[in-house]
Design a protein around this motif. Structure first.
Motif, PDB file in Angstrom:
ATOM      1  N   GLU A  33     -24.549 -17.359  32.902  1.00  6.69           N
ATOM      2  CA  GLU A  33     -24.245 -15.984  33.630  1.00  6.69           C
ATOM      3  C   GLU A  33     -25.128 -15.298  32.752  1.00  6.69           C
ATOM      4  N   ARG A  37     -26.626  -5.031  30.096  1.00  6.86           N
ATOM      5  CA  ARG A  37     -25.934  -4.163  29.367  1.00  6.86           C
ATOM      6  C   ARG A  37     -26.747  -2.650  29.159  1.00  6.86           C
ATOM      7  N   GLY A  42     -17.216  -4.141  25.112  1.00  7.60           N
ATOM      8  CA  GLY A  42     -16.658  -5.454  25.381  1.00  7.60           C
ATOM      9  C   GLY A  42     -17.142  -6.332  24.088  1.00  7.60           C
ATOM     10  N   SER A  43     -17.709  -7.717  24.480  1.00 11.98           N
ATOM     11  CA  SER A  43     -18.171  -8.301  23.467  1.00 11.98           C
ATOM     12  C   SER A  43     -19.340  -8.089  22.498  1.00 11.98           C
ATOM     13  N   ASP A 118     -22.023  -2.462  32.360  1.00 13.81           N
ATOM     14  CA  ASP A 118     -22.546  -3.707  32.212  1.00 13.81           C
ATOM     15  C   ASP A 118     -22.225  -4.477  33.226  1.00 13.81           C
ATOM     16  N   ARG A 120     -22.406  -8.778  35.105  1.00 15.48           N
ATOM     17  CA  ARG A 120     -22.857 -10.285  35.121  1.00 15.48           C
ATOM     18  C   ARG A 120     -23.274 -10.773  36.412  1.00 15.48           C
ATOM     19  N   ASN A 144     -16.629  -8.189  37.928  1.00 19.01           N
ATOM     20  CA  ASN A 144     -17.788  -8.849  37.071  1.00 19.01           C
ATOM     21  C   ASN A 144     -18.748  -7.410  36.597  1.00 19.01           C
ATOM     22  N   CYS A 145     -18.226  -6.286  36.820  1.00 17.53           N
ATOM     23  CA  CYS A 145     -19.075  -5.188  36.085  1.00 17.53           C
ATOM     24  C   CYS A 145     -18.004  -4.352  35.529  1.00 17.53           C
ATOM     25  N   ARG A 146     -18.610  -3.620  34.543  1.00 19.76           N
ATOM     26  CA  ARG A 146     -17.614  -2.464  33.653  1.00 19.76           C
ATOM     27  C   ARG A 146     -18.018  -1.029  34.447  1.00 19.76           C
ATOM     28  N   ARG A 162      -7.475  -6.820  32.230  1.00 19.23           N
ATOM     29  CA  ARG A 162      -7.854  -7.683  30.697  1.00 19.23           C
ATOM     30  C   ARG A 162      -7.226  -6.835  29.780  1.00 19.23           C
TER      31      ARG A 162
HETATM   32  P1  TMP Z   1     -18.425  -9.047  27.889  1.00 21.13           P
HETATM   33  O1  TMP Z   1     -18.487  -7.847  27.082  1.00 21.13           O
HETATM   34  O2  TMP Z   1     -16.987  -9.417  27.774  1.00 21.13           O
HETATM   35  O3  TMP Z   1     -19.190 -10.179  27.363  1.00 21.13           O
HETATM   36  O4  TMP Z   1     -18.680  -8.838  29.452  1.00 21.13           O
HETATM   37  C1  TMP Z   1     -19.827  -8.452  29.611  1.00 21.13           C
HETATM   38  C2  TMP Z   1     -19.973  -8.231  31.416  1.00 21.13           C
HETATM   39  O5  TMP Z   1     -19.815  -9.560  31.983  1.00 21.13           O
HETATM   40  C3  TMP Z   1     -18.541  -7.371  31.927  1.00 21.13           C
HETATM   41  O6  TMP Z   1     -19.210  -6.683  32.827  1.00 21.13           O
HETATM   42  C4  TMP Z   1     -17.492  -8.621  32.327  1.00 21.13           C
HETATM   43  C5  TMP Z   1     -18.825  -9.631  32.799  1.00 21.13           C
HETATM   44  N1  TMP Z   1     -18.168 -11.041  32.492  1.00 21.13           N
HETATM   45  C6  TMP Z   1     -17.930 -11.694  33.676  1.00 21.13           C
HETATM   46  O7  TMP Z   1     -18.122 -11.371  34.818  1.00 21.13           O
HETATM   47  N2  TMP Z   1     -17.489 -12.905  33.590  1.00 21.13           N
HETATM   48  C7  TMP Z   1     -17.060 -13.631  32.236  1.00 21.13           C
HETATM   49  O8  TMP Z   1     -16.676 -14.466  32.072  1.00 21.13           O
HETATM   50  C8  TMP Z   1     -17.455 -12.625  31.094  1.00 21.13           C
HETATM   51  C9  TMP Z   1     -17.325 -13.078  29.578  1.00 21.13           C
HETATM   52  C10 TMP Z   1     -17.861 -11.376  31.349  1.00 21.13           C
END
Ligand code: TMP
Length: 197
Positions: A33, A37, A42-43, A118, A120, A144-146, A162
């Protein structure tokens, strides 16, 4: 995907069949993945104790190993090349595509009043005989975007789900509406899946 293809980013996308289905090329997914960013959230915010919304000094690309059972651990280029998931050359290509995609998408979203915080990506190998090309695969969506509204800071992405913020569907529809891909009559006008020969 089509717009990215037009700027020279190869993708698995062939064509849209209807609002729910796409015809794509079969690729061998690289088990990574790739997260790009622009703003701490998030993380990353959690890991480094940063306030969500802090702009990053430059775009940061991270890799996570795709494994649900291991909860997608973060990995370095060393891990990726040592375990044979991708070569250093593959990673150069992936990194440069990820940054081009980020530039393109950041511009696209800012044009409709959204900050691309951010996102993915996933990449795959498209084989032609013994040779292969690395192409963008999977999807790009509020899943899969913020995406934050530039003026209000409102989150129009999966964080609504979430973080139990409510109005998930409305937020996704707002992104689709701003992108000009929501039918006139709203989501009820979407065509259902059609069986393809
Ligand atoms: P995170 O801050 O949770 O690490 O996520 C970073 C970006 O990646 C966010 O836009 C959400 C995306 N993401 C996914 O699409 N799938 C996933 O399993 C995770 C952990 C994050």
């Amino acid at each position: 995907m089509l717009r990215l293809g037009e700027i020279g980013v190869p993708t698995h996308f062939v064509r849209r069949l209807n609002m729910r289905e796409q015809l794509v090329r079969e690729v061998e997914i690289i088990p990574l993945e790739v997260v790009v960013r622009n703003v701490a959230a998030g993380s990353l915010a959690q890991r480094f104790g940063l306030t969500e919304g802090t702009p990053l000094p430059r775009s940061v690309v991270e890799y996570y190993f795709k494994s649900h059972s291991l909860e997608d651990p973060m990995v370095s280029e060393e891990h990726i090349t040592a375990f044979g998931w991708a070569t250093p050359m593959d990673l150069d290509e992936i990194m440069s595509m990820a940054l081009r995609i980020n530039d393109f998408l950041s511009g696209l979203f800012i044009g409709i009043g959204l900050k691309l915080v951010d996102f993915r990506l996933e990449f795959g190998r498209l084989y032609n005989g013994d040779e292969f090309q690395i192409v963008l695969a999977d999807e790009i969506s509020p899943d899969n975007c913020r995406l934050w509204d530039v003026k209000t800071g409102e989150r129009l992405d999966k964080d609504r789900f979430r973080r139990d913020l409510g109005n998930v569907e409305e937020a996704y529809q707002e992104v689709a509406r701003r992108l000009g891909i929501l039918p006139e009559g709203g989501p009820r006008d979407f065509q259902g899946p059609a069986i393809m020969q």
